[in-house]
Enzyme design. Structure first.
Site, PDB file in Angstrom:
ATOM      1  N   ASP A  71       0.862  -1.192   0.000  1.00 56.21           N
ATOM      2  CA  ASP A  71       0.000   0.000   0.000  1.00 56.21           C
ATOM      3  C   ASP A  71       0.890   1.231   0.000  1.00 56.21           C
ATOM      4  O   ASP A  71       2.009   1.199   0.508  1.00 56.21           O
ATOM      5  CB  ASP A  71      -0.892  -0.018   1.253  1.00 56.21           C
ATOM      6  CG  ASP A  71      -2.138   0.848   1.105  1.00 56.21           C
ATOM      7  OD1 ASP A  71      -3.248   0.302   1.149  1.00 56.21           O
ATOM      8  OD2 ASP A  71      -1.994   2.093   0.966  1.00 56.21           O
ATOM      9  N   TYR A 190     -12.682   6.408 -14.251  1.00 53.88           N
ATOM     10  CA  TYR A 190     -12.936   5.258 -13.368  1.00 53.88           C
ATOM     11  C   TYR A 190     -13.688   4.162 -14.123  1.00 53.88           C
ATOM     12  O   TYR A 190     -13.337   2.980 -14.048  1.00 53.88           O
ATOM     13  CB  TYR A 190     -13.744   5.747 -12.165  1.00 53.88           C
ATOM     14  CG  TYR A 190     -13.927   4.724 -11.053  1.00 53.88           C
ATOM     15  CD1 TYR A 190     -12.879   4.433 -10.173  1.00 53.88           C
ATOM     16  CD2 TYR A 190     -15.144   4.073 -10.862  1.00 53.88           C
ATOM     17  CE1 TYR A 190     -13.049   3.514  -9.138  1.00 53.88           C
ATOM     18  CE2 TYR A 190     -15.321   3.160  -9.834  1.00 53.88           C
ATOM     19  CZ  TYR A 190     -14.271   2.888  -8.978  1.00 53.88           C
ATOM     20  OH  TYR A 190     -14.441   1.968  -7.959  1.00 53.88           O
ATOM     21  N   ILE A 223     -19.964   0.294  -1.537  1.00 54.50           N
ATOM     22  CA  ILE A 223     -19.577  -0.363  -0.284  1.00 54.50           C
ATOM     23  C   ILE A 223     -19.153   0.714   0.714  1.00 54.50           C
ATOM     24  O   ILE A 223     -18.435   1.658   0.347  1.00 54.50           O
ATOM     25  CB  ILE A 223     -18.392  -1.343  -0.529  1.00 54.50           C
ATOM     26  CG1 ILE A 223     -18.705  -2.319  -1.695  1.00 54.50           C
ATOM     27  CG2 ILE A 223     -18.045  -2.108   0.743  1.00 54.50           C
ATOM     28  CD1 ILE A 223     -19.930  -3.175  -1.528  1.00 54.50           C
TER      29      ILE A 223
HETATM   30  N1  LIG Z   1     -16.095   1.439  -1.835  1.00 55.90           N
HETATM   31  C1  LIG Z   1     -16.830   1.201  -2.905  1.00 55.90           C
HETATM   32  O1  LIG Z   1     -18.011   1.576  -2.974  1.00 55.90           O
HETATM   33  C2  LIG Z   1     -16.262   0.439  -4.064  1.00 55.90           C
HETATM   34  C3  LIG Z   1     -17.150  -0.045  -5.026  1.00 55.90           C
HETATM   35  C4  LIG Z   1     -16.654  -0.748  -6.111  1.00 55.90           C
HETATM   36  C5  LIG Z   1     -15.299  -0.984  -6.232  1.00 55.90           C
HETATM   37  N2  LIG Z   1     -14.446  -0.482  -5.295  1.00 55.90           N
HETATM   38  C6  LIG Z   1     -13.020  -0.729  -5.497  1.00 55.90           C
HETATM   39  O2  LIG Z   1     -12.495  -1.445  -4.403  1.00 55.90           O
HETATM   40  C7  LIG Z   1     -11.131  -1.101  -4.217  1.00 55.90           C
HETATM   41  C8  LIG Z   1     -10.893  -0.708  -2.774  1.00 55.90           C
HETATM   42  O3  LIG Z   1     -11.726   0.395  -2.471  1.00 55.90           O
HETATM   43  P1  LIG Z   1     -12.073   0.840  -0.983  1.00 55.90           P
HETATM   44  O4  LIG Z   1     -13.467   1.303  -1.007  1.00 55.90           O
HETATM   45  O5  LIG Z   1     -11.655  -0.208  -0.009  1.00 55.90           O
HETATM   46  O6  LIG Z   1     -11.121   2.120  -0.879  1.00 55.90           O
HETATM   47  P2  LIG Z   1     -10.206   2.686   0.306  1.00 55.90           P
HETATM   48  O7  LIG Z   1      -9.905   4.092  -0.081  1.00 55.90           O
HETATM   49  O8  LIG Z   1     -10.827   2.415   1.625  1.00 55.90           O
HETATM   50  O9  LIG Z   1      -8.905   1.785   0.185  1.00 55.90           O
HETATM   51  C9  LIG Z   1      -8.066   1.868  -0.924  1.00 55.90           C
HETATM   52  C10 LIG Z   1      -6.656   1.476  -0.518  1.00 55.90           C
HETATM   53  O10 LIG Z   1      -5.843   1.524  -1.688  1.00 55.90           O
HETATM   54  C11 LIG Z   1      -4.646   2.230  -1.377  1.00 55.90           C
HETATM   55  N3  LIG Z   1      -4.115   2.845  -2.584  1.00 55.90           N
HETATM   56  C12 LIG Z   1      -4.654   3.851  -3.320  1.00 55.90           C
HETATM   57  N4  LIG Z   1      -3.842   4.170  -4.323  1.00 55.90           N
HETATM   58  C13 LIG Z   1      -2.777   3.334  -4.249  1.00 55.90           C
HETATM   59  C14 LIG Z   1      -1.584   3.164  -5.006  1.00 55.90           C
HETATM   60  N5  LIG Z   1      -1.322   3.959  -6.056  1.00 55.90           N
HETATM   61  N6  LIG Z   1      -0.722   2.193  -4.654  1.00 55.90           N
HETATM   62  C15 LIG Z   1      -0.968   1.415  -3.580  1.00 55.90           C
HETATM   63  N7  LIG Z   1      -2.039   1.544  -2.809  1.00 55.90           N
HETATM   64  C16 LIG Z   1      -2.946   2.489  -3.132  1.00 55.90           C
HETATM   65  C17 LIG Z   1      -5.052   3.256  -0.333  1.00 55.90           C
HETATM   66  O11 LIG Z   1      -3.941   3.723   0.398  1.00 55.90           O
HETATM   67  C18 LIG Z   1      -6.045   2.451   0.495  1.00 55.90           C
HETATM   68  O12 LIG Z   1      -5.397   1.737   1.520  1.00 55.90           O
HETATM   69  C19 LIG Z   1     -10.828   0.006  -5.222  1.00 55.90           C
HETATM   70  O13 LIG Z   1     -10.210  -0.545  -6.368  1.00 55.90           O
HETATM   71  C20 LIG Z   1     -12.199   0.542  -5.575  1.00 55.90           C
HETATM   72  O14 LIG Z   1     -12.243   1.099  -6.854  1.00 55.90           O
HETATM   73  C21 LIG Z   1     -14.899   0.206  -4.209  1.00 55.90           C
END
Ligand SMILES: NC(=O)c1ccc[n+]([C@@H]2O[C@H](COP(=O)([O-])OP(=O)(O)OC[C@H]3O[C@@H](n4cnc5c(N)ncnc54)[C@H](O)[C@@H]3O)[C@@H](O)[C@H]2O)c1
Length: 287
Positions: A71, A190, A223
């Site tokens: 991360d 996105y 989520i």
């Molecule tokens: N939360 C939602 O509603 C949702 C819905 C669909 C898909 N997603 C996808 O799920 C995944 C996780 O999302 P989340 O909601 O847990 O987000 P979050 O922001 O809680 O966690 C994302 C994590 O990724 C890390 N990160 C970001 N950019 C980075 C990089 N360049 N290199 C390494 N680490 C990096 C951040 O530091 C963080 O720890 C993402 O790919 C997001 O697109 C989320």
């Protein structure tokens, strides 16, 4: 103990005792039944310090896996890693920005050097990016999302696959979104990246199907994670309601619900599943 009651019947005829002992042997849990689903496996997770990635790391640790979190954030590092280590002492943090190829290579090399294999990879790190219509979108805003959410996953898969081919085994799970299957206005970067992940997953599944490597992708609905907190939904109840109303189940999902799907795809429970895009979305994509 339940069994001792039956064993007490020593005055029974021989064939009855034999029947009881056979029954006890048949009901005794085998070693396999006690084994956790990811015991002796190494699970590599990008973006594992927060939200969905963190929930998946905790679920995999509970299934006995050694965990590597890659991360770019360090703020939550100690707290999240302590939580994971309380479940599974074999846990490692590697600082890595997935949009920089040399950092990805280093993170995976450290994983192999430390634990000897990379059995499961969850390419989950992602950002939402700055909202805006395409005609207003700056190139740097476009690239910031594409570089992390799509190219970052390509970098990870390339390095993971190099080792998995040598092992002739492995599981890759990518984290797409409902935006990987339908459009969402003002998020073209996105939507393009997440659609790209569905295609990348299918191509990889075909390329490595006979190498013992399965590749699948998860498409979550909205989520409740820190990523959504950035949308400030709790201070915008109307906006939150609009988002919730898009889900037939009339609620947001939880990170733990995504983790259950991840564990299914990561383990032999899905041994004949490859190239699949699993919706975990409260019915969003059924509409
Ligand atoms: N939360 C939602 O509603 C949702 C819905 C669909 C898909 N997603 C996808 O799920 C995944 C996780 O999302 P989340 O909601 O847990 O987000 P979050 O922001 O809680 O966690 C994302 C994590 O990724 C890390 N990160 C970001 N950019 C980075 C990089 N360049 N290199 C390494 N680490 C990096 C951040 O530091 C963080 O720890 C993402 O790919 C997001 O697109 C989320």
């Amino acid at each position: 103990m339940q069994y001792s009651k039956s064993v007490n019947v020593v005055s029974f005829p021989f064939h009855t005792v034999t029947f009881i002992s056979h029954t006890l042997v048949n009901f005794a849990p085998s070693k396999k039944q006690f084994m956790k689903k990811l015991e002796n496996k190494t699970v590599f997770i990008t973006g594992g310090l927060s939200g969905i990635g963190k929930a998946c790391a905790i679920a995999a640790a509970n299934e006995g896996a050694a965990i590597v979190i890659a991360d770019r954030e360090r703020g939550e590092n100690i707290k999240t890693m302590e939580e994971i280590k309380a479940i599974q002492p074999k846990a490692l943090f590697v600082e890595c920005n997935v949009s920089i190829y040399t950092e990805v290579k280093k993170a995976i090399d450290v994983t192999i050097d430390t634990f000897g294999s990379i059995d499961v990879a969850l390419n989950n790190a992602g950002i939402g990016g700055k909202a805006g219509r395409i005609s207003d979108m700056e190139e740097r805003d476009w690239l910031s999302v594409i570089n992390i959410d799509l190219t970052g996953v390509f970098y990870c898969m390339k390095q993971e696959l190099i080792h998995m081919i040598l092992q002739q085994s492995g599981v890759i799970v990518n984290m797409s979104s409902i935006s990987g299957k339908v459009g969402y206005a003002k998020s073209a970067h996105y939507v393009a990246a997440k659609h790209g992940l569905v295609g990348l997953t299918k191509a990889a599944a075909l390329e490595y199907a006979t190498d013992g490597i399965r590749v699948n992708v998860i498409c979550p609905g909205f989520i409740d994670t820190p990523l959504l907190t950035k949308l400030d939904l709790n201070n915008n109840p109307d906006r939150k309601k609009v988002i919730i109303d898009k889900h037939p189940m009339n609620r947001l999902g939880s990170a733990e619900e995504i983790a259950k799907g991840f564990i299914f795809l990561a383990t032999d429970d899905s041994s004949f599943v490859t190239g699949a895009a699993l919706n975990i979305d409260g019915g969003f994509l059924a509409q």
